[in-house]
Every structure is written in structure tokens, then in C-alpha cells.
Enzyme design. Structure first.
Site, PDB file in Angstrom:
ATOM      1  N   GLN A  98      19.308 -46.591  98.310  1.00 43.06           N
ATOM      2  CA  GLN A  98      18.374 -46.548  99.433  1.00 43.06           C
ATOM      3  C   GLN A  98      17.137 -47.379  99.079  1.00 43.06           C
ATOM      4  O   GLN A  98      16.432 -47.073  98.117  1.00 43.06           O
ATOM      5  CB  GLN A  98      17.955 -45.126  99.777  1.00 43.06           C
ATOM      6  CG  GLN A  98      17.141 -45.089 101.084  1.00 43.06           C
ATOM      7  CD  GLN A  98      16.499 -43.753 101.349  1.00 43.06           C
ATOM      8  OE1 GLN A  98      15.662 -43.300 100.579  1.00 43.06           O
ATOM      9  NE2 GLN A  98      16.882 -43.113 102.446  1.00 43.06           N
ATOM     10  N   TYR A 185       7.891 -43.835 106.907  1.00 42.62           N
ATOM     11  CA  TYR A 185       7.595 -44.930 106.007  1.00 42.62           C
ATOM     12  C   TYR A 185       7.448 -46.251 106.778  1.00 42.62           C
ATOM     13  O   TYR A 185       7.425 -46.258 108.005  1.00 42.62           O
ATOM     14  CB  TYR A 185       8.649 -44.999 104.901  1.00 42.62           C
ATOM     15  CG  TYR A 185       8.674 -43.731 104.066  1.00 42.62           C
ATOM     16  CD1 TYR A 185       7.512 -43.251 103.468  1.00 42.62           C
ATOM     17  CD2 TYR A 185       9.839 -42.990 103.916  1.00 42.62           C
ATOM     18  CE1 TYR A 185       7.507 -42.079 102.721  1.00 42.62           C
ATOM     19  CE2 TYR A 185       9.854 -41.811 103.161  1.00 42.62           C
ATOM     20  CZ  TYR A 185       8.677 -41.366 102.578  1.00 42.62           C
ATOM     21  OH  TYR A 185       8.681 -40.192 101.855  1.00 42.62           O
ATOM     22  N   ARG A 232      18.878 -45.784 107.517  1.00 42.18           N
ATOM     23  CA  ARG A 232      18.535 -44.394 107.838  1.00 42.18           C
ATOM     24  C   ARG A 232      17.428 -44.383 108.887  1.00 42.18           C
ATOM     25  O   ARG A 232      16.450 -45.127 108.769  1.00 42.18           O
ATOM     26  CB  ARG A 232      18.073 -43.629 106.597  1.00 42.18           C
ATOM     27  CG  ARG A 232      18.008 -42.119 106.841  1.00 42.18           C
ATOM     28  CD  ARG A 232      17.516 -41.346 105.638  1.00 42.18           C
ATOM     29  NE  ARG A 232      18.218 -40.058 105.531  1.00 42.18           N
ATOM     30  CZ  ARG A 232      17.772 -39.024 104.837  1.00 42.18           C
ATOM     31  NH1 ARG A 232      16.633 -39.095 104.170  1.00 42.18           N
ATOM     32  NH2 ARG A 232      18.456 -37.902 104.788  1.00 42.18           N
ATOM     33  N   GLY A 322      21.466 -32.559 101.373  1.00 39.89           N
ATOM     34  CA  GLY A 322      20.390 -32.935 100.484  1.00 39.89           C
ATOM     35  C   GLY A 322      20.130 -31.902  99.420  1.00 39.89           C
ATOM     36  O   GLY A 322      20.815 -31.840  98.394  1.00 39.89           O
TER      37      GLY A 322
END
Length: 369
Positions: A98, A185, A232, A322
Site C-alpha cells: 500500500q 490522506y 483503496r 484488519g
């Protein structure tokens, strides 16, 4: 006919040993930013997952908002990741890196020379914390610093940083990369009109605010091929002080349609309710499926029942877990056998050292007498 989510599957460009993915999770275990043998052990322990997506990996020195995270912008980092990818491949799993730029959700102590972090605009994230050093040099959570707005030319430079990191990922043995366009982000900051007040080609309309994301995707495809590029997204998320806006659904419909044209390997959606933020609205994943016919991965409060239901309904293709993977390295086996899960200890999620990282035990069946 029901899909057995624990059996090998060929889905689009992916060949995986099951339909369970391990979500990217920041663990902050690399003081020098270089992956090592402990990272290899950690990911190999969790290679029961058909697909592993690594922790967010910095694409440059200025991409970071958390101490001790690994990167993919130096030769030493590439070499470090090779031991990780080899260990995972030896276990028969697929692993994507990622690629991460936090943008304004950073602090000057995370930045080289103490410079300001960057964002689409010079708007500071409120009630948002980075992990850095305070004014006394003490490590901990610190308020995100006021960012500097990227110039149009600097935006192109960040695109190039993503591309170089993608090329480095392939050189390190990764099967592909996941562009981090989620969780408040940098990429998601460009999508949000309350954070992006630009007047150039990267601001204003849905198309312009999406341009940065699509330029990264296009450049990564040109460099490593569409079979190795995923992304994502967190529609309706609120992390990083991102307010909801009227065009959310229209924005993600546009992105779904544009990404469909590019035939990327997958779109990874996350429901942020599990992170204490907004849930995806009822019916949104069904809407997204109608817009996008490629591989859809979904993360956020997943369990076996929900995974099987959504996969059998054709709404998603892979279920992503997760936090349960942190304290249950053998999570897939536990799900398959309906074994009890070990509860995580969030005090051990971050920080240096192997306690709470590689020392979680696998399941031990009770001895019957």
C-alpha cells in the site's frame, strides 16, 4: 451455488488461495524506515490470507505522518522488502504494497528539516493527530501542523513519487500496489471540496478534484501495468477532518466509472464505522457494484457471516479483515473452523519491538479428557 470463500479462486487478474484479505495496518516497527526480518516473520505468520496488503508505506521522505514506518523510496528499503515478499510467497500468498502519502495529516517533526507538511490547500486539519515529537522532543500524538499548498508542478512531483514507489515495489517482489486514496490522506484531501479550494486544474469540479487520483493511476499503469495497480477508497469517511459534501455519491460514481475504463486489478472499499467514523450508507455497496464490475474488496467490521453473504450476493469479491489479524495470525483457520478469536491489545498496536507484533499465539484446541 454458494461460493466457498476458503477455496482458491481466480478473480479477474488475481489468483488467490482464498477470498480473505489482510487489510493494511500501521504497526510502526521500523526505526530507520527499512523493513527487516521481523517484518518478514510478521507477514509470513499471517499468510493464511489469500491476499495481504501491507501497512501504509511512505512514497517519499515528505509522505510520512507517523514515526517508524517503512518506505519504498530508497535502495535499502527495496532490499528490506525483498525478505518480506519472499517469505509470503513461500507460504503461497499474494502480497501488495500500500503506497501512502498522508498530506496535511502530518506534523513538522515528521518532515525532513522540520518543514511544513503539504496538502491541496493551506487548510489545517482540526482535531487531528499525527504521531511525532512535541516541542520538548517527547514522542507521542501531536496536532497536525498547518500545511503548505502544493503548486501545480509539485503535484506532478508527488505523482512521480507514487510511480517510483510502484516501480520499487515490483523490484522488491510485490505482486502489485494499492494506491492509498482513503482515510483522509492526501488523495482523499484532493477529492473533498471543503479541503481542496484550488482554482487550477486540480480544484473545483468533480473531474478536477479527481484528476490527481487518476493521474497517479494512469502513471502507475504506464509504469507497471494495470494488472498490478489497485486502489483503496473510503466514500463517506470522515477521518482527517474531512466533512461530508453534497457530491460524495456523484464523486465516487465518477471514480468507479473512470477506474472501470482503466481495468485496474481491484478497488478496495473501507467502511470507516469500525474506526469510529461514518458508516457507509445502506445500499451504497450495491450502488457501487452497479457502477463497477471489477474486483471489489470490502473492509470494516467484517466477520465470516457478513463476508459469505456479500460475496454470495455478488456485491463484493474479497472480504478484508484488519485488527483481528493482529492478535490472530491464524485468522483464516479460525474463521474456517469457527474457533474463538483472541482479543487484540490496542496498547501494543504501535511502537518498536516485537511484543504484540510477532509473539501472538495460534489457536490451541482445548484438551478433552
Amino acid at each position: 451455488m454458494k461460493t466457498d470463500i476458503f477455496k482458491p479462486a481466480e478473480i479477474g487478474f488475481l489468483q488467490v488461495k482464498n477470498r480473505i484479505a489482510m487489510a493494511p495496518m500501521t504497526r510502526a516497527r521500523n526505526a530507520a524506515g527499512i523493513p527487516d526480518e521481523n517484518n518478514a516473520i510478521y507477514y509470513a505468520q499471517r499468510s493464511g490470507a489469500g491476499l495481504i496488503i501491507t501497512e501504509g508505506t511512505a512514497i517519499s521522505e515528505t509522505a510520512k505522518g507517523v514515526l517508524y514506518i517503512p518506505g519504498l523510496y530508497t535502495a535499502a528499503q527495496v532490499e528490506g522488502w525483498k525478505s518480506v515478499t519472499q517469505a509470503v510467497h513461500e507460504k503461497g500468498s499474494t502480497i501488495f504494497s500500500q503506497l501512502w502519502h498522508v498530506g496535511r495529516v502530518s506534523h513538522t517533526s515528521n518532515q525532513p528539516g522540520g518543514i511544513a507538511p503539504v496538502g491541496p490547500s493551506a487548510i489545517q486539519a482540526q482535531n487531528t493527530l499525527a504521531w511525532g515529537y512535541d516541542e520538548h522532543g517527547i514522542e507521542g500524538f501531536v496536532p497536525a501542523s498547518k500545511p503548505k499548498a502544493l503548486s501545480s508542478g509539485e503535484v506532478k512531483g508527488v505523482v512521480n513519487d507514487f510511480v517510483k514507489a510502484a516501480e520499487n515495489a515490483v523490484a522488491a517482489g510485490f505482486d502489485g500496489v494499492e494506491i492509498h486514496g482513503a482515510n483522509g490522506y492526501l488523495i482523499e484531501q484532493f477529492l473533498n471540496p471543503f479541503v481542496n479550494n484550488r482554482t487550477d486544474e486540480y480544484g473545483g469540479s468533480i473531474e478536477n478534484r479527481s484528476r490527481f487520483l487518476l493521474e497517479i493511476i494512469d502513471a502507475a499503469i504506464a509504469a507497471i501495468g494495470n494488472k498490478k495497480v489497485g486502489i483503496r477508497l473510503t466514500p463517506y469517511g470522515g477521518l482527517g477532518d474531512l466533512p461530508h459534501y453534497d457530491e460524495i455519491e456523484a464523486t465516487y460514481k465518477y471514480l468507479a466509472q473512470e477506474l472501470k475504463k482503466r481495468n485496474i486489478v481491484y478497488i478496495h472499499l473501507m467502511d470507516q464505522q469500525s474506526k469510529g467514523s461514518h458508516a457507509l450508507p445502506d445500499g451504497f455497496t450495491e450502488h457501487f457494484r452497479s457502477w463497477y464490475d471489477g474486483i471489489i474488496i470490502l473492509a470494516g467490521s467484517m466477520d465470516r457471516e457478513k463476508s459469505e453473504q456479500l460475496i454470495n450476493a455478488g456485491i463484493i469479491d474479497i472480504a478484508c479483515f484488519g485488527e483481528p489479524f493482529i492478535s490472530n495470525p491464524d485468522l483464516v483457520e479460525r474463521l474456517q473452523n469457527n474457533w474463538e478469536l483472541t482479543k487484540p491489545n490496542r496498547d501494543l498496536h504501535y511502537g518498536l519491538g516485537n511484543h504484540g507484533y510477532t509473539d501472538w499465539e495460534t489457536y490451541r484446541q482445548p484438551v478433552t479428557i
